[in-house]
Scaffold this active site. Sequence first.
Site, mmCIF file in Angstrom:
data_model
loop_
_atom_site.group_PDB
_atom_site.id
_atom_site.type_symbol
_atom_site.label_atom_id
_atom_site.label_comp_id
_atom_site.label_asym_id
_atom_site.label_seq_id
_atom_site.Cartn_x
_atom_site.Cartn_y
_atom_site.Cartn_z
ATOM 1 N N ASN A 152 40.014 77.798 -13.530
ATOM 2 C CA ASN A 152 38.639 77.666 -14.033
ATOM 3 C C ASN A 152 38.547 77.023 -15.410
ATOM 4 O O ASN A 152 37.556 76.381 -15.736
ATOM 5 C CB ASN A 152 37.945 79.031 -14.035
ATOM 6 C CG ASN A 152 38.671 80.057 -14.872
ATOM 7 O OD1 ASN A 152 39.888 80.196 -14.793
ATOM 8 N ND2 ASN A 152 37.932 80.789 -15.680
ATOM 9 N N GLY A 232 43.903 85.595 -14.404
ATOM 10 C CA GLY A 232 43.202 85.450 -13.135
ATOM 11 C C GLY A 232 42.358 86.675 -12.837
ATOM 12 O O GLY A 232 41.966 87.411 -13.746
ATOM 13 N N THR A 234 41.087 90.375 -11.492
ATOM 14 C CA THR A 234 41.635 91.726 -11.603
ATOM 15 C C THR A 234 42.328 92.137 -10.310
ATOM 16 O O THR A 234 43.366 92.813 -10.333
ATOM 17 C CB THR A 234 40.514 92.710 -11.959
ATOM 18 O OG1 THR A 234 40.034 92.391 -13.277
ATOM 19 C CG2 THR A 234 41.002 94.147 -11.965
ATOM 20 N N HIS A 235 41.795 91.710 -9.167
ATOM 21 C CA HIS A 235 42.414 92.045 -7.882
ATOM 22 C C HIS A 235 43.848 91.522 -7.818
ATOM 23 O O HIS A 235 44.787 92.276 -7.512
ATOM 24 C CB HIS A 235 41.593 91.459 -6.732
ATOM 25 C CG HIS A 235 42.274 91.536 -5.398
ATOM 26 N ND1 HIS A 235 42.451 92.727 -4.720
ATOM 27 C CD2 HIS A 235 42.855 90.568 -4.627
ATOM 28 C CE1 HIS A 235 43.100 92.494 -3.590
ATOM 29 N NE2 HIS A 235 43.353 91.201 -3.510
ATOM 30 N N VAL A 236 44.024 90.244 -8.138
ATOM 31 C CA VAL A 236 45.369 89.669 -8.097
ATOM 32 C C VAL A 236 46.205 90.209 -9.254
ATOM 33 O O VAL A 236 47.412 90.450 -9.109
ATOM 34 C CB VAL A 236 45.309 88.129 -8.131
ATOM 35 C CG1 VAL A 236 46.710 87.532 -8.179
ATOM 36 C CG2 VAL A 236 44.555 87.608 -6.911
ATOM 37 N N GLU A 254 45.602 88.935 -18.286
ATOM 38 C CA GLU A 254 44.242 88.664 -18.765
ATOM 39 C C GLU A 254 43.396 88.441 -17.529
ATOM 40 O O GLU A 254 43.531 87.427 -16.831
ATOM 41 C CB GLU A 254 44.242 87.447 -19.692
ATOM 42 C CG GLU A 254 43.022 87.377 -20.572
ATOM 43 C CD GLU A 254 41.911 86.556 -19.972
ATOM 44 O OE1 GLU A 254 40.938 87.163 -19.469
ATOM 45 O OE2 GLU A 254 42.018 85.331 -19.980
ATOM 46 N N CYS A 288 35.992 83.790 -17.345
ATOM 47 C CA CYS A 288 36.154 85.243 -17.481
ATOM 48 C C CYS A 288 35.288 85.809 -18.588
ATOM 49 O O CYS A 288 34.970 87.006 -18.598
ATOM 50 C CB CYS A 288 37.621 85.595 -17.711
ATOM 51 S SG CYS A 288 38.346 84.831 -19.188
#
Length: 491
Positions: A152, A232, A234-236, A254, A288
């Site tokens: 991003n 990236g 939070t899930h990953v 982060e 983010c």
Amino acid sequence: MSNLTRGLLIGGKEVPSSNNATTDDVSPWTGEVFAKVAAATPADVTAAVNAAAKAFPAWAAMLPYERRKIFLRAADIMEAKAEHAVATMAAEVGGARPWAAFNVELCIEILREAAAAVTQPRGQVLQTQMPGVSSYAKKVPYGVIAAISPWNAPFILGIRAIAIPLAVGNTVVMKPSEDAPISCGLLLADVLMEAGLPAGALNVITNDIKDAGEIVETLIADPRVRLVNFTGSTHVGRIIGTTAAKYLKPAILELGGKNPLVVLKDADIDYAVKTAVFGSFMNSGQICMSTDRVIVVREVADKFTKAFTEAVKSLPSGDPSDPATFVGPVVNKRAAQRVSALLKDAIDKGATVLTGTGEIEGDEQTLIRPVVLTDVTKEMEVYYGEIFGPATVIHVVDNVDEAVDLANDTEYGLTGGVISENMTEALAVANRIETGIIHVNDQGIADEPMAPFGGVKSTGYGRFGGDAGVDAFTVTRWVTVQETGRLPQYQ
């Protein structure tokens, strides 16, 4: 640029994957293949770590001024390539010109900050109770570092993942996002190699998205990889953190954000509106640090909401290569569908739409025109979920305490802002908001390479930037020197 073909960068050479597989890097706006890149195998990952481990002793031992020259040259080279880089980012990830230009500018400054970090003092002289002994602590590089970077903000976050780690003497194996292998990886490597970075100090492995889990597991599991840094979702990030812990590797994570902008009753409303528009819709909200929630006290809510809605309606949307465009496409169809579904859920459950529809447009179904919602409740997924798209929510509160409680009602804690001309109250509110970063009279998208960057709670742990960034990528070693030749007493 649509005919671009790139291999892996291993040991200073561009090579195909071990099975000659490739994957398509597709432009989100045109749907055309922007580039074909090599799709790495686990064997390629091991080869990249081999190269990094081999290069480490010589790179760590290079004289500081020589290492510093490389980063200064790289900054100049990136500056010369600025227009090419902006066009690359627009084509590869749909980054509108203002965002792409900012990416390039900050990338250049991060390189110069890395050059400064090379000769920064790193260590302490310690007190000791042993006569004739000098005792000190010194910061030394870890060795091989894994860098996993997102799409991003490809130039900013790509260079941030590698510049300071390299500057303090580590070598790096970089895995850029499957959505930005050029901007977030290979283009940056080209710049550093042209500047004189030795072969093997930086290695870049690109991959097919279906192989990502295996590639990352192989990279983290290699015993020669001593630290992992990941930016990236939070899930990953939870997966990365869990995998690193399994192999007893420290990690810097982060991750996501649900960032508030609090507008107090003494705010300059025109300024607050401009600030909120920028924070909410720069890069189509795919940052983010984007403003997901604008929290406005009731005294000024009507005035702010009306002016903000009108400003958002006028934002130019569409082709990211058009210099006038402010809101371009999201990164791919999956992202567009996720954002649209999030907004539809809120609308179906009673949220009020002030502008936009949440519908997907464009030939490639990747454009969502800016959306502003209000009357959002906790039953709606958008209340707690990170939007990461061109939408924001206005929440109206009765007082400062409600504003603070709402700002903190999230699992995330990256950044935020407080707008008011009453500095005493603004600072008091800022001090109560639970984030790693907070800005008074600014929104959350603020970044400087010399400042510590990172969040709290589910936004992750560790810091990039400044002294904290140098500390993150070095390990402290205690050293003593017995100056008088005193023998140890053992009888």
